[in-house]
Design an enzyme around this catalytic site. Structure first.
Site, PDB file in Angstrom:
ATOM      1  N   ARG A 128      11.649 -25.849  29.407  1.00 46.87           N
ATOM      2  CA  ARG A 128      12.976 -25.803  30.069  1.00 46.87           C
ATOM      3  C   ARG A 128      13.700 -27.146  30.051  1.00 46.87           C
ATOM      4  NH1 ARG A 128       9.855 -22.671  33.682  1.00 46.87           N
ATOM      5  NH2 ARG A 128      10.159 -20.455  33.253  1.00 46.87           N
ATOM      6  N   LYS A 150      25.914 -30.987  21.705  1.00 47.56           N
ATOM      7  CA  LYS A 150      25.866 -29.626  21.154  1.00 47.56           C
ATOM      8  C   LYS A 150      24.611 -29.528  20.303  1.00 47.56           C
ATOM      9  CE  LYS A 150      30.545 -27.801  20.918  1.00 47.56           C
ATOM     10  NZ  LYS A 150      31.648 -27.396  20.013  1.00 47.56           N
ATOM     11  N   GLU A 192      34.832 -35.490   8.952  1.00 43.58           N
ATOM     12  CA  GLU A 192      34.861 -35.502  10.428  1.00 43.58           C
ATOM     13  C   GLU A 192      35.574 -36.760  10.939  1.00 43.58           C
ATOM     14  OE1 GLU A 192      33.975 -32.836  12.065  1.00 43.58           O
ATOM     15  OE2 GLU A 192      32.145 -31.935  11.248  1.00 43.58           O
ATOM     16  N   LYS A 234      35.348 -39.261  20.216  1.00 42.14           N
ATOM     17  CA  LYS A 234      34.521 -38.116  20.596  1.00 42.14           C
ATOM     18  C   LYS A 234      34.051 -38.237  22.046  1.00 42.14           C
ATOM     19  CE  LYS A 234      31.266 -34.672  19.562  1.00 42.14           C
ATOM     20  NZ  LYS A 234      30.500 -33.930  18.578  1.00 42.14           N
ATOM     21  N   GLU A 244      32.951 -27.453  26.740  1.00 36.81           N
ATOM     22  CA  GLU A 244      34.025 -26.781  25.993  1.00 36.81           C
ATOM     23  C   GLU A 244      34.671 -25.631  26.763  1.00 36.81           C
ATOM     24  OE1 GLU A 244      33.411 -26.762  21.701  1.00 36.81           O
ATOM     25  OE2 GLU A 244      34.392 -24.825  21.638  1.00 36.81           O
ATOM     26  N   ARG A 248      37.765 -29.696  24.677  1.00 31.86           N
ATOM     27  CA  ARG A 248      36.751 -30.031  23.664  1.00 31.86           C
ATOM     28  C   ARG A 248      36.907 -29.201  22.390  1.00 31.86           C
ATOM     29  NH1 ARG A 248      30.304 -31.432  24.100  1.00 31.86           N
ATOM     30  NH2 ARG A 248      30.010 -31.515  21.857  1.00 31.86           N
ATOM     31  N   ASN A 252      36.925 -28.849  17.049  1.00 32.51           N
ATOM     32  CA  ASN A 252      36.589 -27.835  16.044  1.00 32.51           C
ATOM     33  C   ASN A 252      37.707 -27.592  15.046  1.00 32.51           C
ATOM     34  OD1 ASN A 252      33.996 -27.244  17.003  1.00 32.51           O
ATOM     35  ND2 ASN A 252      34.881 -26.031  18.655  1.00 32.51           N
ATOM     36  N   HIS A 255      36.988 -25.853  11.790  1.00 34.38           N
ATOM     37  CA  HIS A 255      35.607 -25.347  11.820  1.00 34.38           C
ATOM     38  C   HIS A 255      35.535 -23.820  11.752  1.00 34.38           C
ATOM     39  CE1 HIS A 255      34.692 -29.484  12.677  1.00 34.38           C
ATOM     40  NE2 HIS A 255      33.418 -29.252  12.908  1.00 34.38           N
ATOM     41  N   HIS A 259      33.129 -22.752   9.082  1.00 33.26           N
ATOM     42  CA  HIS A 259      31.904 -22.010   9.398  1.00 33.26           C
ATOM     43  C   HIS A 259      31.863 -20.688   8.627  1.00 33.26           C
ATOM     44  CE1 HIS A 259      31.056 -24.206  13.490  1.00 33.26           C
ATOM     45  NE2 HIS A 259      30.774 -24.941  12.436  1.00 33.26           N
ATOM     46  N   HIS A 272      28.579 -28.966   5.192  1.00 32.37           N
ATOM     47  CA  HIS A 272      29.360 -28.732   6.415  1.00 32.37           C
ATOM     48  C   HIS A 272      30.682 -29.512   6.390  1.00 32.37           C
ATOM     49  CE1 HIS A 272      30.362 -28.058  10.598  1.00 32.37           C
ATOM     50  NE2 HIS A 272      30.477 -29.367  10.760  1.00 32.37           N
TER      51      HIS A 272
HETATM   52  P1  NAD Z   1      22.185 -33.017   6.914  1.00 29.06           P
HETATM   53  O1  NAD Z   1      21.537 -33.219   8.191  1.00 29.06           O
HETATM   54  O2  NAD Z   1      21.782 -31.848   6.085  1.00 29.06           O
HETATM   55  O3  NAD Z   1      22.042 -34.349   6.040  1.00 29.06           O
HETATM   56  C1  NAD Z   1      22.643 -34.400   4.791  1.00 29.06           C
HETATM   57  C2  NAD Z   1      21.675 -34.798   3.678  1.00 29.06           C
HETATM   58  O4  NAD Z   1      21.502 -36.207   3.699  1.00 29.06           O
HETATM   59  C3  NAD Z   1      20.292 -34.213   3.791  1.00 29.06           C
HETATM   60  O5  NAD Z   1      19.809 -33.916   2.504  1.00 29.06           O
HETATM   61  C4  NAD Z   1      19.482 -35.352   4.409  1.00 29.06           C
HETATM   62  O6  NAD Z   1      18.104 -35.260   4.127  1.00 29.06           O
HETATM   63  C5  NAD Z   1      20.109 -36.529   3.734  1.00 29.06           C
HETATM   64  N1  NAD Z   1      20.021 -37.796   4.456  1.00 29.06           N
HETATM   65  C6  NAD Z   1      20.218 -38.004   5.774  1.00 29.06           C
HETATM   66  N2  NAD Z   1      20.237 -39.315   6.046  1.00 29.06           N
HETATM   67  C7  NAD Z   1      20.034 -39.947   4.883  1.00 29.06           C
HETATM   68  C8  NAD Z   1      19.972 -41.311   4.516  1.00 29.06           C
HETATM   69  N3  NAD Z   1      20.186 -42.276   5.395  1.00 29.06           N
HETATM   70  N4  NAD Z   1      19.710 -41.609   3.223  1.00 29.06           N
HETATM   71  C9  NAD Z   1      19.551 -40.624   2.308  1.00 29.06           C
HETATM   72  N5  NAD Z   1      19.639 -39.322   2.583  1.00 29.06           N
HETATM   73  C10 NAD Z   1      19.875 -38.990   3.862  1.00 29.06           C
HETATM   74  O7  NAD Z   1      23.784 -32.877   7.085  1.00 29.06           O
HETATM   75  P2  NAD Z   1      24.816 -33.628   8.028  1.00 29.06           P
HETATM   76  O8  NAD Z   1      26.068 -33.627   7.275  1.00 29.06           O
HETATM   77  O9  NAD Z   1      24.275 -34.875   8.565  1.00 29.06           O
HETATM   78  O10 NAD Z   1      24.940 -32.634   9.267  1.00 29.06           O
HETATM   79  C11 NAD Z   1      25.461 -31.339   9.119  1.00 29.06           C
HETATM   80  C12 NAD Z   1      24.998 -30.505  10.292  1.00 29.06           C
HETATM   81  O11 NAD Z   1      25.510 -31.058  11.490  1.00 29.06           O
HETATM   82  C13 NAD Z   1      25.459 -29.068  10.236  1.00 29.06           C
HETATM   83  O12 NAD Z   1      24.396 -28.227  10.557  1.00 29.06           O
HETATM   84  C14 NAD Z   1      26.515 -28.993  11.320  1.00 29.06           C
HETATM   85  O13 NAD Z   1      26.618 -27.731  11.888  1.00 29.06           O
HETATM   86  C15 NAD Z   1      26.019 -30.009  12.306  1.00 29.06           C
HETATM   87  N6  NAD Z   1      27.050 -30.557  13.176  1.00 29.06           N
HETATM   88  C16 NAD Z   1      26.821 -30.568  14.504  1.00 29.06           C
HETATM   89  C17 NAD Z   1      27.730 -31.119  15.363  1.00 29.06           C
HETATM   90  C18 NAD Z   1      27.417 -31.199  16.816  1.00 29.06           C
HETATM   91  O14 NAD Z   1      28.315 -31.533  17.598  1.00 29.06           O
HETATM   92  N7  NAD Z   1      26.200 -30.964  17.225  1.00 29.06           N
HETATM   93  C19 NAD Z   1      28.926 -31.659  14.861  1.00 29.06           C
HETATM   94  C20 NAD Z   1      29.139 -31.645  13.492  1.00 29.06           C
HETATM   95  C21 NAD Z   1      28.188 -31.085  12.648  1.00 29.06           C
HETATM   96  N1  GLY Z   2      31.740 -30.960  16.666  1.00 30.23           N
HETATM   97  C1  GLY Z   2      32.339 -30.222  17.745  1.00 30.23           C
HETATM   98  C2  GLY Z   2      31.907 -30.681  19.105  1.00 30.23           C
HETATM   99  O1  GLY Z   2      31.062 -31.523  19.277  1.00 30.23           O
HETATM  100  O2  GLY Z   2      32.417 -30.175  20.068  1.00 30.23           O
END
Ligand code: NAD
Ligand code: GLY
Length: 370
Positions: A128, A150, A192, A234, A244, A248, A252, A255, A259, A272
């Site tokens: 939890r 998130k 972003e 942010k 949200e 907030r 998006n 998005h 998405h 993404h």
């Molecule tokens: P990812 O986590 O898949 O990383 C991208 C690629 O880069 C991967 O192949 C990873 O292994 C590689 N990598 C990471 N760091 C590296 C480094 N320093 N050197 C070499 N390679 C490296 O993708 P991302 O773009 O970081 O994240 C996308 C995800 O984030 C999606 O799932 C999206 O939904 C999520 N997201 C979440 C929020 C949130 O608020 N929680 C906001 C935006 C996106």
């Molecule tokens: N990336 C959208 C949020 O954090 O609200």
């Protein structure tokens, strides 16, 4: 506006995400993985680092070196958005149970947004809720996903459909990790960054227009400024609306369209950030149709997105109907009504259901029939 004009430098910066008892610091700087004293955020005797098979060989040892007085277990996930699901979440939870981690354990997310979102959700749900730390290693994770709490995994039927709002103890951003990031991933992160300029910060949008070349060269000062400025934007929005209920949702922008693209491609097509870039242009096109943006505004947005080598069109296999079918499952749908983030100007966004459905179909059809 040059970086020098702004007085930017590559020293360590700290930003506070203000959320009462859930407040936490974001530390941004060079060499943070080795020097940020990660141990101060690990209160118990145990920790679990979650990373993936690409990132662990690069940075895991530096993290472990800081936690020599703890029992640190590891889960190394497969690399890719298609692994951000319940099956892989289960690998993290199983390891926690098998290694007898109790409520005092700390989870450490070492990686991009995929690792960060999954680790955060594991932390939110294990017994939890246990503490966790974000050590983001992609530009996208440093400017967006590691901040704000998130957490989620994807479902075959929809992106980030299973998750929780759950804040980390700290976000530690080592800008040096960007040196190993592939170009395509770097540009995906820029989507972003551009988003903040579009939704709330016209001056930042102009600064980005003026600094494309320096940013593409990964100049440390320019990057440090872009990361800090994105995190500040942010943190401000998240502090105003953690879960949200209102404002907030502007984070998006693009998005809902993005998405839909990711789900349509079952998380193995556009990245993404790339999908968000296409989606932001679709939102801009709809804002043009409603008269809020001018054609020249949309041209500027398209040029900036393209300047960072991001796509400006949806995947050729997608039709307008595919978008509509997937967009109705968006998390911003309320009482069956689709709401979208649209632009009132470059630098001002609004979340609204007040747009013409025919207009939406028109811009989707135009984007898909080229
Ligand atoms: P990812 O986590 O898949 O990383 C991208 C690629 O880069 C991967 O192949 C990873 O292994 C590689 N990598 C990471 N760091 C590296 C480094 N320093 N050197 C070499 N390679 C490296 O993708 P991302 O773009 O970081 O994240 C996308 C995800 O984030 C999606 O799932 C999206 O939904 C999520 N997201 C979440 C929020 C949130 O608020 N929680 C906001 C935006 C996106
Ligand atoms: N990336 C959208 C949020 O954090 O609200």
């Amino acid at each position: 506006m040059s970086i020098a004009d702004q007085g930017v430098s590559n020293q360590t910066k700290s930003i506070r995400v203000d959320l009462g008892e859930r407040s936490y610091p974001i530390t941004i700087g060079s060499g943070q993985i080795s020097h940020a004293d990660i141990g101060q955020y690990v209160q118990g005797k145990k920790a679990l680092v979650v990373s993936n098979e690409t990132i662990a060989p690069l940075y895991l040892q530096s993290v472990l070196a800081q936690l020599k007085d703890k029992q640190v277990d590891q889960v190394i996930l497969k690399d890719g958005e298609q692994y951000k699901n319940l099956d892989n979440l289960n690998l993290i939870l199983t390891q926690l149970i098998e290694q007898q981690h109790d409520r005092k354990t700390t989870l450490i997310a070492l990686g991009g947004g995929v690792v960060g979102d999954m680790t955060g959700f594991a932390a939110a749900s294990y017994q939890r809720g246990v503490p966790f730390i974000q050590i983001p290693t992609t530009l996208l994770a440093q400017v967006d996903s590691s901040v704000g709490g998130k957490t989620a995994v994807n479902h075959a039927l929809g992106k980030n459909m299973i998750g929780a709002f759950y804040q980390p103890q700290a976000v530690i951003i080592d800008t040096d990790t960007l040196a190993t990031l592939p170009d395509r991933e770097f540009c995906a992160g820029m989507a972003e960054v551009i988003k903040y300029g579009l939704i709330s910060d016209y001056d930042f949008f102009q600064w980005l227009e003026a600094n494309v070349e320096t940013l593409m060269q990964r100049d440390p000062d320019a990057l440090g400024y872009a990361i800090e400025h994105s995190c500040l934007n942010k943190a401000k929005v998240v502090s105003a609306d953690e879960t949200e209920q209102g404002v907030r949702a502007i984070l998006n922008l693009g998005h809902t369209f993005g998405h839909a693209i990711e789900t349509f491609q079952q998380y193995t097509g556009l990245l993404h950030g790339e999908a968000v870039a296409v989606g932001m242009l679709m939102a801009a096109d709809l804002s043009l149709l409603s008269g809020a943006l001018s054609a020249s505004d949309v041209g500027r947005i398209k040029d900036l997105i393209a300047a960072f080598c991001l796509p400006v069109e949806p995947p050729s296999e997608m039709q307008a109907d595919d978008f509509m079918a997937l967009m109705v499952r968006d998390k911003k749908v309320l009482d069956g009504q689709l709401r979208l983030v649209l632009l009132e100007s470059i630098g001002t966004a609004v979340v609204t259901a007040d747009f013409s459905l025919q207009g939406l179909e028109k811009i989707l059809t135009k984007a898909c029939h080229r």
